[in-house]
Design a protein around this motif. Structure first.
Motif, PDB file in Angstrom:
ATOM      1  N   TYR A  36       7.405   1.322   5.143  1.00 54.56           N
ATOM      2  CA  TYR A  36       8.193   2.286   4.387  1.00 54.56           C
ATOM      3  C   TYR A  36       9.329   2.770   5.272  1.00 54.56           C
ATOM      4  CZ  TYR A  36       4.627   2.748   0.716  1.00 54.56           C
ATOM      5  OH  TYR A  36       3.759   2.512  -0.336  1.00 54.56           O
ATOM      6  N   GLY A  43      12.380  11.117   0.654  1.00 56.38           N
ATOM      7  CA  GLY A  43      10.988  10.672   0.651  1.00 56.38           C
ATOM      8  C   GLY A  43      10.878   9.276   1.220  1.00 56.38           C
ATOM      9  N   LEU A  44       9.703   8.716   1.142  1.00 55.12           N
ATOM     10  CA  LEU A  44       9.448   7.375   1.657  1.00 55.12           C
ATOM     11  C   LEU A  44       9.829   6.330   0.617  1.00 55.12           C
ATOM     12  CD1 LEU A  44       5.911   8.018   3.171  1.00 55.12           C
ATOM     13  CD2 LEU A  44       8.029   7.749   4.430  1.00 55.12           C
ATOM     14  N   GLN A  45      10.512   5.302   1.069  1.00 51.09           N
ATOM     15  CA  GLN A  45      10.863   4.187   0.187  1.00 51.09           C
ATOM     16  C   GLN A  45      10.148   2.929   0.681  1.00 51.09           C
ATOM     17  OE1 GLN A  45      15.090   3.619  -0.288  1.00 51.09           O
ATOM     18  NE2 GLN A  45      15.510   5.812  -0.201  1.00 51.09           N
ATOM     19  N   PHE A 105      -1.119   5.789   7.956  1.00 49.94           N
ATOM     20  CA  PHE A 105       0.214   5.564   8.475  1.00 49.94           C
ATOM     21  C   PHE A 105       0.237   5.567   9.995  1.00 49.94           C
ATOM     22  CE2 PHE A 105       3.058   5.731   4.857  1.00 49.94           C
ATOM     23  CZ  PHE A 105       2.330   6.371   3.878  1.00 49.94           C
TER      24      PHE A 105
ATOM     25  N   TYR B  35       0.100  13.528   0.099  1.00 47.28           N
ATOM     26  CA  TYR B  35       0.121  13.406   1.548  1.00 47.28           C
ATOM     27  C   TYR B  35       0.887  14.601   2.113  1.00 47.28           C
ATOM     28  CZ  TYR B  35      -1.106   8.442   0.924  1.00 47.28           C
ATOM     29  OH  TYR B  35      -1.730   7.260   0.582  1.00 47.28           O
ATOM     30  N   LEU B  91       4.197  15.309   0.193  1.00 48.13           N
ATOM     31  CA  LEU B  91       4.659  14.128  -0.525  1.00 48.13           C
ATOM     32  C   LEU B  91       3.631  13.708  -1.565  1.00 48.13           C
ATOM     33  CD1 LEU B  91       5.942  12.093   2.537  1.00 48.13           C
ATOM     34  CD2 LEU B  91       7.374  13.070   0.766  1.00 48.13           C
ATOM     35  N   PHE B 102       6.675   6.806  -3.613  1.00 52.22           N
ATOM     36  CA  PHE B 102       6.696   8.211  -3.216  1.00 52.22           C
ATOM     37  C   PHE B 102       7.811   9.004  -3.887  1.00 52.22           C
ATOM     38  CE2 PHE B 102       3.636   8.696   0.250  1.00 52.22           C
ATOM     39  CZ  PHE B 102       3.266   7.381   0.455  1.00 52.22           C
ATOM     40  N   GLY B 103       7.534  10.278  -4.086  1.00 50.37           N
ATOM     41  CA  GLY B 103       8.550  11.217  -4.511  1.00 50.37           C
ATOM     42  C   GLY B 103       9.336  11.725  -3.318  1.00 50.37           C
TER      43      GLY B 103
END
Lengths: 115, 111
Positions: A36, A43-45, A105, B35, B91, B102-103
């Motif tokens: 990611y 945010g995470l992509q 993660f 999260y 998140l 994810f947002g």
């Protein structure tokens, strides 16, 4: 229990140079693997994923990662970076036996691309 | 199509107050995750919902944290009696098949 190690907390790199971000994991069962990317204040992509099949996976913006089962690694590479690749990159795993699919993660690698 | 949305984007609250954070998952996704991202702890799993099954709450750090998911869609994460160590980005992610999206997160600051 699984764990994910990203060996570099920060990687400075010049524009148009190659970059490699290292990710190693430990797990007693087989895993799914993800990278990611997180741009500042976002945010995470999802960048790319390995679920099955070919061990070399590619993203649409030039990144690739290779799953190496014997070395329990999933390193991320790009042959030529752009300024816009400046971001934090997270490696993540989920165990195939975990029907819930929780992600574990790594600590993240901050990539800073300079002209 | 629309991605995962979260509200508010930023929340500043006083220590001891309760807060509610909202997550709207991608339509059709059956799984929803929360999260927490903080400087000292990185990205931590909090809680997971899958369909009508009982949620996996194994990541919640204390009983001040709770979450619910109404109608299999929207989820609310509630933190009671907030503490300064609760300051973080929260998140939300949703998933249809193993891949989580994810947002943008809610940045919570407890003063």
């Amino acid at each position: 229990a699984q764990s994910v190690t990203q060996l570099d907390s920060q990687v400075p790199v010049f524009e148009e140079a190659p970059v490699e971000l290292r990710c190693n994991y430990s797990s007693s069962v087989s895993v799914y693997l993800f990278w990611y990317v997180q741009y500042p204040n976002q945010g995470l992509q999802l960048l790319l994923k390995y679920l099955s099949g070919s061990t070399l996976v590619e993203s649409i913006n030039g990144f690739e990662a290779e799953f190496n089962k014997s070395q329990t690694s999933f390193h991320l590479r790009k042959p030529s970076v752009h300024i816009s690749d400046t971001a934090e990159y997270f490696c993540a795993v989920s165990e195939t036996t975990d029907s819930w699919g929780k992600l574990q993660f790594g600590a993240g690698t901050q990539v800073v691309v300079t002209p | 199509g629309a991605g995962v949305s979260q509200s508010p984007s930023n929340k500043v609250t006083e220590k001891g107050k309760d807060v509610e954070l909202r997550c709207d998952p991608i339509s059709g996704h059956t799984a929803l995750y929360w999260y927490r991202q903080s400087l000292g702890q990185g990205l931590e799993f909090l809680i997971y919902f899958q369909g009508n099954s009982a949620p996996d709450k194994s990541g919640l750090p204390s009983d001040r944290f709770s979450a619910e998911r109404t109608g299999g869609s929207v989820s609310t994460l509630t933190i009671q009696r907030t503490q300064q160590e609760d300051s973080a980005v929260y998140l939300c992610a949703s998933s249809g098949a193993r891949v989580q999206y994810f947002g943008p997160g809610t940045r919570l600051t407890v003063t």
